[in-house]
Design a protein around this motif. Structure first.
Motif, PDB file in Angstrom:
ATOM      1  N   MET A   1      90.815  48.649  84.794  1.00 37.91           N
ATOM      2  CA  MET A   1      90.618  47.199  84.725  1.00 37.91           C
ATOM      3  C   MET A   1      89.620  46.931  83.597  1.00 37.91           C
ATOM      4  SD  MET A   1      89.301  44.480  87.677  1.00 37.91           S
ATOM      5  CE  MET A   1      89.030  45.779  88.809  1.00 37.91           C
ATOM      6  N   GLN A   2      90.009  46.124  82.655  1.00 40.36           N
ATOM      7  CA  GLN A   2      89.140  45.764  81.535  1.00 40.36           C
ATOM      8  C   GLN A   2      88.237  44.607  81.923  1.00 40.36           C
ATOM      9  OE1 GLN A   2      92.375  45.195  81.769  1.00 40.36           O
ATOM     10  NE2 GLN A   2      92.738  43.070  81.264  1.00 40.36           N
ATOM     11  N   HIS A   3      87.464  44.142  80.984  1.00 39.43           N
ATOM     12  CA  HIS A   3      86.596  42.995  81.239  1.00 39.43           C
ATOM     13  C   HIS A   3      87.473  41.758  81.447  1.00 39.43           C
ATOM     14  CE1 HIS A   3      83.606  45.773  80.286  1.00 39.43           C
ATOM     15  NE2 HIS A   3      82.842  45.076  79.502  1.00 39.43           N
ATOM     16  N   LEU A   4      87.051  40.924  82.390  1.00 33.76           N
ATOM     17  CA  LEU A   4      87.867  39.786  82.780  1.00 33.76           C
ATOM     18  C   LEU A   4      87.113  38.482  82.593  1.00 33.76           C
ATOM     19  CD1 LEU A   4      89.006  41.310  86.199  1.00 33.76           C
ATOM     20  CD2 LEU A   4      90.304  41.309  84.078  1.00 33.76           C
ATOM     21  N   THR A   5      87.856  37.405  82.411  1.00 28.83           N
ATOM     22  CA  THR A   5      87.250  36.069  82.423  1.00 28.83           C
ATOM     23  C   THR A   5      86.863  35.753  83.856  1.00 28.83           C
ATOM     24  OG1 THR A   5      89.355  34.979  82.851  1.00 28.83           O
ATOM     25  CG2 THR A   5      88.734  35.292  80.514  1.00 28.83           C
ATOM     26  N   ILE A   6      86.085  34.726  84.062  1.00 29.39           N
ATOM     27  CA  ILE A   6      85.646  34.370  85.411  1.00 29.39           C
ATOM     28  C   ILE A   6      86.834  34.035  86.314  1.00 29.39           C
ATOM     29  CG2 ILE A   6      85.191  31.938  84.884  1.00 29.39           C
ATOM     30  CD1 ILE A   6      82.763  32.157  86.833  1.00 29.39           C
ATOM     31  N   GLY A   7      87.830  33.351  85.766  1.00 29.98           N
ATOM     32  CA  GLY A   7      88.998  33.000  86.563  1.00 29.98           C
ATOM     33  C   GLY A   7      89.772  34.228  87.010  1.00 29.98           C
ATOM     34  N   ARG A   8      89.956  35.145  86.099  1.00 36.00           N
ATOM     35  CA  ARG A   8      90.687  36.377  86.423  1.00 36.00           C
ATOM     36  C   ARG A   8      89.865  37.257  87.374  1.00 36.00           C
ATOM     37  NH1 ARG A   8      94.683  38.383  88.110  1.00 36.00           N
ATOM     38  NH2 ARG A   8      95.285  40.434  87.457  1.00 36.00           N
ATOM     39  N   ALA A   9      88.562  37.343  87.136  1.00 30.70           N
ATOM     40  CA  ALA A   9      87.680  38.122  88.011  1.00 30.70           C
ATOM     41  C   ALA A   9      87.727  37.565  89.428  1.00 30.70           C
ATOM     42  CB  ALA A   9      86.253  38.118  87.470  1.00 30.70           C
ATOM     43  N   ALA A  11      90.184  35.888  90.824  1.00 34.07           N
ATOM     44  CA  ALA A  11      91.492  36.202  91.412  1.00 34.07           C
ATOM     45  C   ALA A  11      91.549  37.656  91.876  1.00 34.07           C
ATOM     46  CB  ALA A  11      92.599  35.916  90.406  1.00 34.07           C
ATOM     47  N   VAL A  12      91.061  38.560  91.062  1.00 29.38           N
ATOM     48  CA  VAL A  12      91.088  39.980  91.403  1.00 29.38           C
ATOM     49  C   VAL A  12      90.180  40.268  92.604  1.00 29.38           C
ATOM     50  CG1 VAL A  12      90.443  42.282  90.566  1.00 29.38           C
ATOM     51  CG2 VAL A  12      91.741  40.747  89.087  1.00 29.38           C
ATOM     52  N   ALA A  13      89.035  39.587  92.666  1.00 27.81           N
ATOM     53  CA  ALA A  13      88.078  39.805  93.761  1.00 27.81           C
ATOM     54  C   ALA A  13      88.466  39.053  95.027  1.00 27.81           C
ATOM     55  CB  ALA A  13      86.680  39.394  93.314  1.00 27.81           C
ATOM     56  N   GLY A  14      89.395  38.123  94.928  1.00 25.24           N
ATOM     57  CA  GLY A  14      89.826  37.368  96.101  1.00 25.24           C
ATOM     58  C   GLY A  14      88.875  36.251  96.492  1.00 25.24           C
ATOM     59  N   VAL A  15      88.181  35.693  95.507  1.00 23.78           N
ATOM     60  CA  VAL A  15      87.258  34.577  95.746  1.00 23.78           C
ATOM     61  C   VAL A  15      87.567  33.473  94.742  1.00 23.78           C
ATOM     62  CG1 VAL A  15      85.421  36.094  96.633  1.00 23.78           C
ATOM     63  CG2 VAL A  15      85.446  35.480  94.204  1.00 23.78           C
ATOM     64  N   SER A  16      86.881  32.353  94.879  1.00 27.34           N
ATOM     65  CA  SER A  16      87.066  31.271  93.913  1.00 27.34           C
ATOM     66  C   SER A  16      86.047  31.401  92.787  1.00 27.34           C
ATOM     67  CB  SER A  16      86.883  29.914  94.604  1.00 27.34           C
ATOM     68  OG  SER A  16      85.527  29.745  94.990  1.00 27.34           O
ATOM     69  N   PHE A  22      78.308  30.575  92.641  1.00 29.98           N
ATOM     70  CA  PHE A  22      77.342  30.511  93.740  1.00 29.98           C
ATOM     71  C   PHE A  22      76.594  31.838  93.870  1.00 29.98           C
ATOM     72  CE2 PHE A  22      76.424  31.129  98.304  1.00 29.98           C
ATOM     73  CZ  PHE A  22      75.524  30.083  98.486  1.00 29.98           C
ATOM     74  N   TYR A  23      77.317  32.943  93.832  1.00 29.09           N
ATOM     75  CA  TYR A  23      76.687  34.268  93.891  1.00 29.09           C
ATOM     76  C   TYR A  23      75.710  34.453  92.728  1.00 29.09           C
ATOM     77  CZ  TYR A  23      80.234  35.852  97.332  1.00 29.09           C
ATOM     78  OH  TYR A  23      81.037  36.014  98.425  1.00 29.09           O
ATOM     79  N   GLU A  24      76.074  33.953  91.566  1.00 26.21           N
ATOM     80  CA  GLU A  24      75.175  34.035  90.408  1.00 26.21           C
ATOM     81  C   GLU A  24      73.898  33.240  90.667  1.00 26.21           C
ATOM     82  OE1 GLU A  24      78.550  34.621  86.885  1.00 26.21           O
ATOM     83  OE2 GLU A  24      77.743  32.621  87.284  1.00 26.21           O
TER      84      GLU A  24
END
Length: 134
Positions: A1-9, A11-16, A22-24
């Motif tokens: 898995m390469q570096h992802l944009t926030i939207g893709r990250a 989706a992959v992590a299963g969160v919005s 919020f986590y940040e």
């Protein structure tokens, strides 16, 4: 898995995306630097987001998740520390279950005394709630 944009990250992590932000803000994850004009999320950060989500799903609060993450980062931490936290979580769950059983019993009692029809002012459930409020 390469570096992802926030939207893709997300989706992959299963969160919005909002969950990641919020986590940040809460300091659970670091906001990655921008690369090519937008932030890129490495695989390790996506794995951390999944860890946070999974810990929350089994009942850990964000404060407790932060403690677990701190343990992961501590070289001298032991599995017993995590086990202790998980056992404490079970005790908390058991207390909540006992509370919910008491609530259920109280609801069953007021429901059994209610005829289920008639004027609202004669409703035994409403009367029981009003009496308890005084």
């Amino acid at each position: 898995m390469q570096h992802l944009t926030i939207g893709r990250a997300a989706a992959v992590a299963g969160v919005s995306v909002e969950t990641i932000r919020f986590y940040e803000r809460r300091g659970l994850i670091e906001q990655p630097p921008k690369g090519g004009g937008f932030r890129v999320y490495p695989a390790e950060l996506v794995a951390r987001i999944r860890f946070i989500r999974q810990a929350q799903q089994i009942g850990f609060s964000l404060r407790e998740v932060q403690e677990l993450l701190a343990l992961r980062a501590t070289s001298g931490a032991d599995c017993a520390d995590v086990r202790r936290q998980a056992a404490q979580k079970i005790e908390e769950v058991d207390r909540k279950i006992a509370d919910l059983r008491r609530v259920r019993t109280a609801l069953e009692a007021v429901i059994s005394s209610c005829p289920g029809r008639g004027r609202l002012k004669d409703c035994t459930i409403m009367t029981a709630l009003e009496d308890a409020a005084q």
